[in-house]
Design an enzyme around this catalytic site. Sequence first.
Site, PDB file in Angstrom:
ATOM      1  CG  HIS A  53      -0.017  -2.738  -2.328  1.00  0.00           C
ATOM      2  ND1 HIS A  53       0.489  -1.557  -1.819  1.00  0.00           N
ATOM      3  CD2 HIS A  53      -0.489  -3.427  -1.259  1.00  0.00           C
ATOM      4  CE1 HIS A  53       0.321  -1.535  -0.503  1.00  0.00           C
ATOM      5  NE2 HIS A  53      -0.264  -2.655  -0.133  1.00  0.00           N
ATOM      6  CG  ASP A 109      -0.087   1.747  -3.813  1.00  0.00           C
ATOM      7  OD1 ASP A 109      -0.103   0.488  -3.746  1.00  0.00           O
ATOM      8  OD2 ASP A 109      -1.020   2.451  -3.386  1.00  0.00           O
ATOM      9  CG  ASP A 157       0.768  -1.594   3.704  1.00  0.00           C
ATOM     10  OD1 ASP A 157       0.568  -2.402   2.785  1.00  0.00           O
ATOM     11  OD2 ASP A 157      -0.146  -0.924   4.237  1.00  0.00           O
ATOM     12  CD  GLU A 184      -3.803  -2.404  -0.780  1.00  0.00           C
ATOM     13  OE1 GLU A 184      -4.493  -3.105  -0.014  1.00  0.00           O
ATOM     14  OE2 GLU A 184      -3.069  -1.475  -0.347  1.00  0.00           O
ATOM     15  CD  GLU A 185      -1.402   1.313   1.358  1.00  0.00           C
ATOM     16  OE1 GLU A 185      -2.480   1.508   1.923  1.00  0.00           O
ATOM     17  OE2 GLU A 185      -0.521   0.580   1.825  1.00  0.00           O
ATOM     18  CG  ASP A 190      -1.083  -5.907   1.614  1.00  0.00           C
ATOM     19  OD1 ASP A 190      -0.153  -5.264   2.148  1.00  0.00           O
ATOM     20  OD2 ASP A 190      -2.090  -5.365   1.137  1.00  0.00           O
TER      21      ASP A 190
END
Length: 409
Positions: free
Chosen positions: A78, A80, A141, A175-176, A198
Amino acid sequence: MQHIIDRFINYVTIDTQSDSSSNTTPSTSKQWNLANKLVEELKEIGMQDVTIDENAYIMATLPSNTEKQVPTIGFISHFDTSPDFSGTNVKPQIIKNYDGKDIVLNEEKGIILSPSYFDDLLLYKNQTLITTDGTTLLGADDKAGVTEIVTAMEYLINHPEIKHGKIRVGFTPDEEIGRGAHKFDVAKFGADWAYTMDGSQIGELEYENFNAAEAKITIHGKSVHPGYAKGKMVNAILIAHEFLNHLPQAEVPQKTAGREGFFHVHHIQGEIELATIELIIRDHDLTLFEKRKHDLQAIANKLNDLYGNYLSLEIKDQYFNMKEKVEPVFHIVELAKEAMLSVGITPIIKPIRGGTDGSQLSYMGLPCPNIFAGGHNFHGKYEYVPVESMQKAVEVIVKICELNCAQTN
């Protein structure tokens, strides 16, 4: 090494913070800035079938270079970053040949990244670290994962002697905030299985994760002049405080580990007339997870019985433990494990104390274990990533593709 550093820094200096209060996909328009850049970069390195849809989901293909009928595998990250801490004006710092001592992130503000508190730092003595400047998160991340996937695909394109089947890559927004897989088109992706890049520490290989839900408690009060409030005022702030006191004090993130679940209060605000509490519920065990949701409702019912019906509770499931979906195809975990061992990494197989897009994707028909991306201390100013860990992640991706082909009859 410099190539992967440059690519990573190029990504993390683009603000892609997501926003749980938004109803759009992606939840913030600034995520498009990196999404569109990734599309162009994938085309530039030679990927095919590069697409981006109206929700900023990116997919691309590296075609097979073998005549074998090899299963199609995917790699997903991801782009974001977390809304928990600022991702604006990220200024990465490069610490070469780390000496194992304190790292001054921001001298003016007195912000120190110290191995006396973050002892994982000592695993990376003599390596190159990328840190924050103490004012933002870093974005490893999961821009480390994005970097690794793009770099691995570029390596395979430039080394056609490495035989592999069809490979699909995917990059997701949001995703976050728990929505990364919500609009992911599994059928279009067309992989037999995939891996999210991830995880954290080098060697992590995960196929278990929390069952997850979010809860919002809303308390409506009654404001009356305090001199004349007896029997009339209902203070929503105090009821919120009492609700929190009913939660088990030892079942919080900072007091749990392994497969132990928790309640995590992450937002609270209030006035006499209105107070709200937002929290998340986590547990690896499905029965205990359901009990946690039941316990929250029991607290709400108790306080409503005591004070009147001033309190409402809303609980929404977010994702479930992927273990149930991965275990029937456990060879995909074994393949990743073998790839790690082949490039000199000791696999660390453990449950995720969190979730990934892979947990949702596994329930959508795409089994999807999680592999390390290399970063530490996500979602805050102490975040860092060793460049050597990112390099090893690239090697693992390449080796998985190679072994998948070699092991196919």
